[in-house]
Design a protein around this motif. Sequence first.
Motif, PDB file in Angstrom:
ATOM      1  N   LYS A   1       1.015  -1.478  -0.310  1.00 14.64           N
ATOM      2  CA  LYS A   1       0.249   0.038  -0.294  1.00 14.64           C
ATOM      3  C   LYS A   1       0.888   1.297   0.080  1.00 14.64           C
ATOM      4  O   LYS A   1       0.342   2.051  -0.126  1.00 14.64           O
ATOM      5  N   ASP A   2       2.006   1.464   0.525  1.00 13.61           N
ATOM      6  CA  ASP A   2       3.028   2.105   0.473  1.00 13.61           C
ATOM      7  C   ASP A   2       3.622   2.611  -0.790  1.00 13.61           C
ATOM      8  O   ASP A   2       3.511   3.783  -1.163  1.00 13.61           O
ATOM      9  N   TYR A   3       3.347   1.666  -1.494  1.00 13.12           N
ATOM     10  CA  TYR A   3       4.301   2.130  -3.204  1.00 13.12           C
ATOM     11  C   TYR A   3       2.651   2.471  -3.702  1.00 13.12           C
ATOM     12  O   TYR A   3       3.100   3.869  -4.277  1.00 13.12           O
ATOM     13  N   LEU A   4       1.948   2.095  -3.124  1.00 10.60           N
ATOM     14  CA  LEU A   4       0.091   2.710  -3.965  1.00 10.60           C
ATOM     15  C   LEU A   4       0.423   3.722  -3.795  1.00 10.60           C
ATOM     16  O   LEU A   4      -0.127   4.885  -4.863  1.00 10.60           O
TER      17      LEU A   4
ATOM     18  N   ILE B   1       7.001   8.995   0.369  1.00 10.60           N
ATOM     19  CA  ILE B   1       7.463   7.750   0.999  1.00 10.60           C
ATOM     20  C   ILE B   1       7.365   7.053   2.232  1.00 10.60           C
ATOM     21  O   ILE B   1       7.910   8.709   3.158  1.00 10.60           O
ATOM     22  N   HIS B   2       6.067   6.618   2.958  1.00  8.92           N
ATOM     23  CA  HIS B   2       6.001   6.633   4.487  1.00  8.92           C
ATOM     24  C   HIS B   2       5.781   5.651   4.729  1.00  8.92           C
ATOM     25  O   HIS B   2       5.849   4.835   3.267  1.00  8.92           O
ATOM     26  N   MET B   3       6.177   5.073   5.723  1.00  8.70           N
ATOM     27  CA  MET B   3       5.836   3.802   6.575  1.00  8.70           C
ATOM     28  C   MET B   3       4.798   3.648   7.642  1.00  8.70           C
ATOM     29  O   MET B   3       5.492   4.351   8.826  1.00  8.70           O
ATOM     30  N   ASP B   4       3.431   3.541   7.966  1.00 11.22           N
ATOM     31  CA  ASP B   4       3.055   3.581   9.041  1.00 11.22           C
ATOM     32  C   ASP B   4       3.464   2.485   9.898  1.00 11.22           C
ATOM     33  O   ASP B   4       4.337   0.978   9.483  1.00 11.22           O
ATOM     34  N   TYR B   5       3.236   2.460  11.640  1.00 15.17           N
ATOM     35  CA  TYR B   5       3.957   1.581  12.239  1.00 15.17           C
ATOM     36  C   TYR B   5       3.480   0.740  11.918  1.00 15.17           C
ATOM     37  O   TYR B   5       3.913  -0.731  12.684  1.00 15.17           O
TER      38      TYR B   5
ATOM     39  N   PRO C   1      10.313   6.932   5.962  1.00 17.94           N
ATOM     40  CA  PRO C   1       9.908   7.443   7.336  1.00 17.94           C
ATOM     41  C   PRO C   1       8.702   6.546   7.956  1.00 17.94           C
ATOM     42  O   PRO C   1       7.918   6.330   7.223  1.00 17.94           O
ATOM     43  N   LEU C   2       8.587   6.883   8.926  1.00 21.93           N
ATOM     44  CA  LEU C   2       7.259   6.186   9.946  1.00 21.93           C
ATOM     45  C   LEU C   2       6.644   6.610  10.200  1.00 21.93           C
ATOM     46  O   LEU C   2       7.441   8.292  10.855  1.00 21.93           O
ATOM     47  N   VAL C   3       5.010   6.604  10.132  1.00 21.79           N
ATOM     48  CA  VAL C   3       4.756   7.604  10.378  1.00 21.79           C
ATOM     49  C   VAL C   3       3.240   6.965  11.171  1.00 21.79           C
ATOM     50  O   VAL C   3       3.744   6.071  10.960  1.00 21.79           O
ATOM     51  N   GLU C   4       2.351   7.618  11.647  1.00 25.88           N
ATOM     52  CA  GLU C   4       1.121   7.168  11.921  1.00 25.88           C
ATOM     53  C   GLU C   4      -0.190   6.781  11.606  1.00 25.88           C
ATOM     54  O   GLU C   4      -0.456   6.927  10.167  1.00 25.88           O
ATOM     55  N   SER C   5      -0.419   6.152  11.065  1.00 29.68           N
ATOM     56  CA  SER C   5      -1.625   5.147  10.408  1.00 29.68           C
ATOM     57  C   SER C   5      -2.660   6.426   9.974  1.00 29.68           C
ATOM     58  O   SER C   5      -3.141   6.612   8.837  1.00 29.68           O
ATOM     59  N   SER C   6      -3.250   7.749  11.053  1.00 29.06           N
ATOM     60  CA  SER C   6      -3.731   8.277  10.691  1.00 29.06           C
ATOM     61  C   SER C   6      -3.292   9.534  10.293  1.00 29.06           C
ATOM     62  O   SER C   6      -4.046  11.278   9.947  1.00 29.06           O
ATOM     63  N   ASP C   7      -1.848   9.961   9.848  1.00 31.94           N
ATOM     64  CA  ASP C   7      -1.371  11.031   9.969  1.00 31.94           C
ATOM     65  C   ASP C   7      -1.249  11.135   8.146  1.00 31.94           C
ATOM     66  O   ASP C   7      -1.409  10.738   7.436  1.00 31.94           O
ATOM     67  N   PHE C   8      -1.391  12.961   8.195  1.00 33.38           N
ATOM     68  CA  PHE C   8      -1.978  13.320   6.551  1.00 33.38           C
ATOM     69  C   PHE C   8      -0.696  13.838   5.729  1.00 33.38           C
ATOM     70  O   PHE C   8       0.710  13.976   6.690  1.00 33.38           O
ATOM     71  N   VAL C   9      -0.204  12.542   4.889  1.00 31.29           N
ATOM     72  CA  VAL C   9       1.072  12.603   4.144  1.00 31.29           C
ATOM     73  C   VAL C   9       1.187  13.058   2.679  1.00 31.29           C
ATOM     74  O   VAL C   9       2.097  13.079   2.508  1.00 31.29           O
TER      75      VAL C   9
ATOM     76  N   GLY D   1      -2.512   1.403   7.098  1.00 27.55           N
ATOM     77  CA  GLY D   1      -2.413   0.683   7.704  1.00 27.55           C
ATOM     78  C   GLY D   1      -2.862  -0.575   6.795  1.00 27.55           C
ATOM     79  O   GLY D   1      -2.707  -0.509   6.352  1.00 27.55           O
ATOM     80  N   ALA D   2      -1.456  -1.476   8.130  1.00 26.82           N
ATOM     81  CA  ALA D   2      -1.837  -2.685   7.744  1.00 26.82           C
ATOM     82  C   ALA D   2      -3.661  -3.542   7.295  1.00 26.82           C
ATOM     83  O   ALA D   2      -3.902  -2.936   8.060  1.00 26.82           O
ATOM     84  N   ASP D   3      -3.138  -4.325   6.400  1.00 27.08           N
ATOM     85  CA  ASP D   3      -4.554  -4.932   6.427  1.00 27.08           C
ATOM     86  C   ASP D   3      -5.730  -5.336   7.234  1.00 27.08           C
ATOM     87  O   ASP D   3      -6.712  -4.990   7.800  1.00 27.08           O
TER      88      ASP D   3
END
Length: 499
Positions: free
Chosen positions: A159-162, A170-174, A207-215, A238-240
């Motif tokens: 989902k991060d690539y999408l 580019i980000h990834m949530d926890y 870089p790491l972010v929260e699932s609800s963060d505006f990116v 977030g993860a499924d």
Amino acid sequence: MKYVIGVDLGTSSVKVLLIDQKGSVIREVSKSYPLIQEKSGYSEQDPEEWVEKTTEALAELASNFQGDISDIEGISFSGQMHGLVILDQERQLLRNAILWNDTRTTEQCRQIDEIVGKEKLLEITKNAALEGFTLPKILWVKQYEPDIFNKIHVFMLPKDYLRFRMTGQIHMDYSDAAGTLLLDIAKKEWSKDICEWLGIDPSICPPLVESSDFVGTITKEFAEKTGLSEKTKVFAGGADNACGAIGAGILSPGKTLCSIGTSGVVLSYEETKDRDFKGKVHYFNHGKENAYYTMGVTLAAGYSLSWFKEIVADDESFNDFLSGIEEVPAGSNGLLFTPYIVGERTPYPDANIRGSFIGIDSKHTRAHFVRAVIEGITFSLNESMEIFREAGKEINMIVSIGGGAKNETWLQIQADIFNAKIVKLSSEQGPGMGAAMLAAYGCGWFDSLDACAEEFLDVVKVYEPIPENVAVYRELFAIYREVYKNTKRLSEKLGPFRA
């Protein structure tokens, strides 16, 4: 009225949901894409398929939207976990994505255990090294595709690539990072120690972010392709399984989820970062900030049923295929199925085990086999329930989502095998709903995800365990648990004969 979009990037398809401020699903569009399985145990996808099909789905959704397109305020994501996507310095794909259900990395899991140590790995990541996780995939590329490994500038999950292709960011949530085996779960940071011990440059971790963060917002190019507004706010997602938990209201202690999709998940909310299940179940960061969840996984849950349908009744609808199972008694007249058709994860992290039908009798009909497959999937999920209960967790009520929540008989089977009340929600959208809720919360519609769940989610039916069925299934579950240890050696011997 304002709206948000939840994008659920699954293993076989992408589903996009348009949700209004009351939590109603206004429109749903789904597009499928293929798996690439060149060898037994291999499972890959072309990430461009995700982008292409999501673009098509969003364009279809936008073209049918009745109103000002700018009223669609936000978009967020749920995505299949653990998959490895790698980009070079120019942010171009280096190879196909290696997916969560790819089991080629047994050798790399052993390397992790030897170099990092099983106890140290559990201390840092709260999880054991299993083939499905992302880190073993990175090590497989390092070992067998060194030219590609040396070009890696950043890795990410599906989902991060999408989201990157939609925003350029580019980000990834926890919650997804927790499934890589590279995140220090408690500290919420990439483990430099694990990277150093295994010869991985920490700079490839996003870089790491929260699932609800505006990116960010969607790019002009993506807006033109889909018809969405360039002002559409994008939130990390977030993860499924984390999104499935959000979409089912698993946001406070005492709540448990059973989600049956391609894989099957039993998930329970955790408040603290220090519960110790000794690696028997997964322990991940939640999509809710500063929360966690424990999770057991059946690798081939819904997939076992769709596989069986494909080989015996490919031309039938699922409703027709399942008709008649309600007439078969609990226990399918002594027919047992173990859903290990692609290996298993909980409680047996075993890539070599394979499934079985045990007790086939000449009087068994197709309906017996179908019910046995459903019961076997549910027995496998009950293995995780038992681990939770043995650790002192009380499980009396379970929210059921996914394919297992679409059939009344299967919901009753869950109640009987789990010996707990099963809750069915009015909007059974699971991860897609969770993604939409993250966008709604991110847009400021609610003060918390809990408040969003109160507005969006409604219970429509509760299934109570039937005592006589509970007794039957308790006896059969004991027999079911014997099948693994009695077929493990046979599965290993048959391994060389599998193409």
